[in-house]
Design an enzyme around this catalytic site. Structure first.
Site, mmCIF file in Angstrom:
data_model
loop_
_atom_site.group_PDB
_atom_site.id
_atom_site.type_symbol
_atom_site.label_atom_id
_atom_site.label_comp_id
_atom_site.label_asym_id
_atom_site.label_seq_id
_atom_site.Cartn_x
_atom_site.Cartn_y
_atom_site.Cartn_z
ATOM 1 N N GLY A 11 0.832 -1.431 -0.066
ATOM 2 C CA GLY A 11 -0.068 -0.118 -0.026
ATOM 3 C C GLY A 11 0.760 1.459 -0.108
ATOM 4 O O GLY A 11 0.470 2.305 0.312
ATOM 5 N N SER A 12 1.797 1.223 -0.478
ATOM 6 C CA SER A 12 2.787 2.429 -0.572
ATOM 7 C C SER A 12 2.137 3.540 -1.368
ATOM 8 O O SER A 12 2.548 4.666 -1.259
ATOM 9 C CB SER A 12 4.151 2.199 -1.042
ATOM 10 O OG SER A 12 4.373 1.754 -2.099
ATOM 11 N N ASN A 13 1.898 2.826 -2.563
ATOM 12 C CA ASN A 13 1.001 4.167 -3.509
ATOM 13 C C ASN A 13 -0.315 4.578 -2.785
ATOM 14 O O ASN A 13 -0.286 5.924 -3.148
ATOM 15 C CB ASN A 13 0.765 3.249 -4.759
ATOM 16 C CG ASN A 13 1.892 2.966 -5.682
ATOM 17 O OD1 ASN A 13 2.444 4.093 -6.227
ATOM 18 N ND2 ASN A 13 2.440 2.081 -5.784
ATOM 19 N N LEU A 86 -8.677 -9.207 -11.181
ATOM 20 C CA LEU A 86 -9.248 -8.490 -12.442
ATOM 21 C C LEU A 86 -10.610 -8.096 -11.825
ATOM 22 O O LEU A 86 -11.279 -8.452 -10.930
ATOM 23 C CB LEU A 86 -9.627 -9.575 -13.420
ATOM 24 C CG LEU A 86 -9.721 -9.225 -14.881
ATOM 25 C CD1 LEU A 86 -8.584 -8.768 -15.268
ATOM 26 C CD2 LEU A 86 -9.980 -10.598 -15.427
ATOM 27 N N ASN A 101 -5.433 2.364 -13.199
ATOM 28 C CA ASN A 101 -4.423 1.357 -12.446
ATOM 29 C C ASN A 101 -3.034 1.844 -12.956
ATOM 30 O O ASN A 101 -2.957 2.421 -13.917
ATOM 31 C CB ASN A 101 -4.704 -0.083 -13.072
ATOM 32 C CG ASN A 101 -3.671 -1.087 -12.517
ATOM 33 O OD1 ASN A 101 -3.569 -1.036 -11.557
ATOM 34 N ND2 ASN A 101 -2.944 -1.924 -13.385
ATOM 35 N N HIS A 103 0.940 0.201 -13.711
ATOM 36 C CA HIS A 103 1.462 -0.863 -13.926
ATOM 37 C C HIS A 103 3.108 -0.764 -14.025
ATOM 38 O O HIS A 103 3.371 0.107 -14.625
ATOM 39 C CB HIS A 103 0.901 -1.560 -15.310
ATOM 40 C CG HIS A 103 1.811 -3.017 -15.642
ATOM 41 N ND1 HIS A 103 1.307 -4.239 -15.006
ATOM 42 C CD2 HIS A 103 2.822 -3.214 -16.740
ATOM 43 C CE1 HIS A 103 2.351 -4.887 -15.561
ATOM 44 N NE2 HIS A 103 2.973 -4.632 -16.288
ATOM 45 N N ASP A 144 -4.471 -5.057 -18.074
ATOM 46 C CA ASP A 144 -3.519 -4.011 -18.406
ATOM 47 C C ASP A 144 -3.689 -3.623 -19.815
ATOM 48 O O ASP A 144 -2.935 -3.255 -20.498
ATOM 49 C CB ASP A 144 -2.004 -4.767 -18.538
ATOM 50 C CG ASP A 144 -1.808 -5.024 -16.893
ATOM 51 O OD1 ASP A 144 -0.961 -6.072 -17.017
ATOM 52 O OD2 ASP A 144 -2.162 -4.361 -16.098
ATOM 53 N N GLU A 173 6.605 5.672 -9.633
ATOM 54 C CA GLU A 173 5.141 5.556 -9.179
ATOM 55 C C GLU A 173 4.666 6.428 -8.021
ATOM 56 O O GLU A 173 3.711 7.370 -8.221
ATOM 57 C CB GLU A 173 4.841 4.013 -8.450
ATOM 58 C CG GLU A 173 5.160 2.697 -9.443
ATOM 59 C CD GLU A 173 5.014 1.592 -8.886
ATOM 60 O OE1 GLU A 173 5.114 1.520 -7.710
ATOM 61 O OE2 GLU A 173 5.399 0.459 -9.594
HETATM 62 C C1 GRF Z 1 3.347 -1.424 -7.572
HETATM 63 O O1 GRF Z 1 4.569 -2.026 -8.106
HETATM 64 C C2 GRF Z 1 2.230 -1.207 -8.664
HETATM 65 O O2 GRF Z 1 2.823 -0.753 -9.930
HETATM 66 C C3 GRF Z 1 1.936 -2.414 -8.906
HETATM 67 O O3 GRF Z 1 1.493 -3.165 -7.716
HETATM 68 C C4 GRF Z 1 2.580 -2.648 -6.758
HETATM 69 C C5 GRF Z 1 1.854 -1.858 -5.546
HETATM 70 O O4 GRF Z 1 2.692 -1.514 -4.547
HETATM 71 N N1 GRF Z 1 0.616 -2.282 -9.514
HETATM 72 P P1 GRF Z 1 2.183 -0.969 -3.146
HETATM 73 O O5 GRF Z 1 1.555 -1.723 -2.476
HETATM 74 O O6 GRF Z 1 1.582 0.396 -3.376
HETATM 75 O O7 GRF Z 1 3.678 -0.625 -2.560
#
Ligand code: GRF
Length: 193
Positions: A11-13, A86, A101, A103, A144, A173
């Site tokens: 969940g870093s993003n 999916l 999304n 990728h 994708d 990201e």
């Molecule tokens: C990231 O590599 C993103 O590109 C992919 O899944 C990963 C998520 O990382 N879709 P995080 O859980 O947000 O750290």
């Protein structure tokens, strides 16, 4: 505008996106949806005071509960951030051009089922690519294959390991996803009340 983030992993993003909108007055992260009770994103959500909804496969695919719940919450945009399943067709149909999304590679290369997480970076290194990067795209029923929105690139050197590539890609990201989500939100027509 109201966002739901879907995440299965650390969940870093999701956290970067929540931080980006923390002081916004017109964008809120209403909930985080996950399929993994052990996901690190759950701890992050707790710290960020964002409600988490956990789904099992049966509920996610055999019922329209997720779609009804997101409509009931008046969600404007669904943001996938490392979500391993999916999208159910019913959800995609209910949220046309309202699911994005990220990728961790330069689609259309290194995409599709099975191409996720570390496998992507291993394949990029094995193919001796000279660059990699991120692709942010709209989501449809196929892995994708939705319309691309944004790409950013990073160099890959002959001595780079998959971990080195993962580090560079993850930095892209975190640098770009929150802003691109904000740009997509700004272009969305208001949802019917
Ligand atoms: C990231 O590599 C993103 O590109 C992919 O899944 C990963 C998520 O990382 N879709 P995080 O859980 O947000 O750290």
């Amino acid at each position: 505008k109201r966002i739901a983030i879907f995440a299965s992993g650390s969940g870093s993003n999701a956290e970067k996106i929540a931080d980006y909108f923390a002081s916004s007055t017109d964008v809120s992260i209403e909930l985080i949806v996950s399929n993994n009770p052990k996901a690190g994103v759950i701890d992050r959500a707790r710290r960020l005071h964002i409600p988490v909804l956990l789904f099992d496969r049966t509920t996610f695919y055999q019922t329209d509960r997720i779609t009804h719940l997101l409509q009931q919450q008046r969600i404007d945009l669904i943001v996938l951030a490392g979500f391993m399943w999916l999208m159910p067709a019913g959800l995609v149909q209910a949220f046309p051009d309202r699911i994005v999304n990220i990728h961790p590679a330069l689609l259309p290369k290194f995409g599709g089922k099975g191409m996720y997480g570390h496998f992507v970076h291993e394949a990029v290194v094995a193919a001796q690519e000279t660059e990699s990067g991120i692709t942010i795209h709209f989501v449809n029923e196929h892995y994708d294959e939705g319309a691309p929105i944004f790409q950013a690139h990073c160099p890959v050197t002959p001595t780079d390991t998959p971990d080195d590539v993962a580090r560079k890609v993850q930095a892209l990201e975190h640098d770009h996803y929150p802003r691109v989500v904000a740009e997509v939100l700004a272009t969305l027509p208001p949802r019917h009340p």
